[in-house]
Design a protein around this motif. Structure first.
Motif, PDB file in Angstrom:
ATOM      1  N   LYS A  23       0.832  -1.192   0.000  1.00 18.69           N
ATOM      2  CA  LYS A  23       0.000   0.000   0.000  1.00 18.69           C
ATOM      3  C   LYS A  23       0.873   1.252   0.000  1.00 18.69           C
ATOM      4  O   LYS A  23       1.994   1.250   0.520  1.00 18.69           O
ATOM      5  CB  LYS A  23      -0.929   0.011   1.216  1.00 18.69           C
ATOM      6  CG  LYS A  23      -1.954  -1.111   1.218  1.00 18.69           C
ATOM      7  CD  LYS A  23      -2.990  -0.929   2.317  1.00 18.69           C
ATOM      8  CE  LYS A  23      -3.954   0.205   2.002  1.00 18.69           C
ATOM      9  NZ  LYS A  23      -5.075   0.278   2.970  1.00 18.69           N
ATOM     10  N   SER A  24       0.355   2.311  -0.600  1.00 24.34           N
ATOM     11  CA  SER A  24       1.061   3.582  -0.617  1.00 24.34           C
ATOM     12  C   SER A  24       0.989   4.231   0.761  1.00 24.34           C
ATOM     13  O   SER A  24       0.286   3.758   1.654  1.00 24.34           O
ATOM     14  CB  SER A  24       0.448   4.503  -1.675  1.00 24.34           C
ATOM     15  OG  SER A  24       0.604   3.961  -2.975  1.00 24.34           O
ATOM     16  N   LEU A  52       0.323   7.858   2.952  1.00 26.70           N
ATOM     17  CA  LEU A  52      -0.203   9.218   3.008  1.00 26.70           C
ATOM     18  C   LEU A  52       0.287   9.838   4.311  1.00 26.70           C
ATOM     19  O   LEU A  52      -0.130   9.445   5.396  1.00 26.70           O
ATOM     20  CB  LEU A  52      -1.726   9.219   2.958  1.00 26.70           C
ATOM     21  CG  LEU A  52      -2.398  10.593   3.075  1.00 26.70           C
ATOM     22  CD1 LEU A  52      -2.022  11.478   1.888  1.00 26.70           C
ATOM     23  CD2 LEU A  52      -3.922  10.442   3.174  1.00 26.70           C
ATOM     24  N   CYS A 110      -3.850   3.928   0.304  1.00 26.71           N
ATOM     25  CA  CYS A 110      -2.801   4.405   1.206  1.00 26.71           C
ATOM     26  C   CYS A 110      -3.005   3.972   2.654  1.00 26.71           C
ATOM     27  O   CYS A 110      -4.135   3.878   3.134  1.00 26.71           O
ATOM     28  CB  CYS A 110      -2.742   5.936   1.189  1.00 26.71           C
ATOM     29  SG  CYS A 110      -2.158   6.652  -0.345  1.00 26.71           S
TER      30      CYS A 110
END
Length: 259
Positions: free
Chosen positions: A120-121, A123, A244
């Motif tokens: 996952k990204s 944030l 994210c």
């Protein structure tokens, strides 16, 4: 024994090396080592081939075979890490060149190195001056520390829109694809200003492309998630929320310290 990359998953954990594709040691090196430690060169070479093709586990290798293989892979790791750190040094802004990652950043970097499309990204959320940009580049440093060959790009949101602004030449599409499809992308200060209709659409295209391709990103913003959609659009905010993991950063404005 040909010099080639393993086609199956090497037991990196068992060998104590970072995840990734590794070249099988040369036959000459394997034979020389086997002879030096009093093992049969043919059997030694065969066992290494079998491990690289998934037919023999690391626990089924002789201690001398494990020692040799680990040393060969450590050499490859060192070469990759030097290359990755050189890329980081050449592309990181000078102010963040010494940014040091924490354990969370290192854990995420290890995931990216092992399986970028399954990671996952990030944030990074927090008010102005708490160190979001510093943390973002520290995370990129952590990726380099793994020796991953992944090539990243970094933009402030303002510079991103400047780079993607429509032009008369034919490079606009290729420039967009180069950024949108980057293996790892940092966008700093997302939502720092209310977007124009054009900028909102470009942001949607870019985030949606990365969302659909499962490409890891690092995004920073001053906005809390509930207010992000009002600035960058609900379609973008929805995808960011799904793609994210959020890392909140708190504290005072470091830039004003000592004033």
């Amino acid at each position: 024994m040909n010099r080639h990359h393993s086609t199956l998953t090497l037991d990196c954990a068992g060998l104590g090396v970072p995840p990734g594709a590794y070249a099988l040691p040369s036959e000459a090196a394997a034979r020389d080592h086997a002879t030096a430690v009093g093992l049969d060169p043919e059997t030694f070479a065969a066992h290494l081939r079998e491990h690289f093709t998934g037919q023999r586990t690391v626990t089924e290798l002789a201690p001398e075979e494990v020692t040799f293989l680990r040393a060969e892979l450590d050499h490859q790791v060192a070469e990759r890490r030097a290359t990755a750190l050189d890329y980081f040094t050449r592309h990181v802004p000078l102010r963040f060149a010494t940014a040091a990652p924490d354990d969370v950043a290192r854990d995420w970097a290890a995931q990216v190195a092992a399986a970028p499309h399954a990671t996952k990204s990030l944030l990074l959320v927090g008010p102005v001056g708490v160190g979001k940009t510093h943390y973002a580049f520290a995370t990129l440093r952590a990726v380099a520390d793994t020796g991953s060959p992944i090539r990243w790009q970094a933009y402030t949101a303002a510079n991103l829109y400047a780079a993607l602004r429509p032009r008369d030449d034919r490079r606009a599409d290729s420039d967009y694809e180069s950024i949108a499809h980057a293996p790892l992308l940092l966008i700093d200060d997302l939502g720092a200003a209310k977007l124009t209709e054009w900028a909102e659409e470009v942001t949607y295209r870019l985030i949606n492309d990365r969302y659909e391709r499962c490409l890891p990103s690092i995004l920073t913003t001053n906005l809390v998630p509930g207010k992000l959609g009002a600035t960058i659009g609900d379609r973008v905010a929805s995808r960011i929320a799904e793609m994210c993991d959020r890392i909140p950063l708190k504290g005072n404005d470091r830039r004003k310290a000592g004033q």
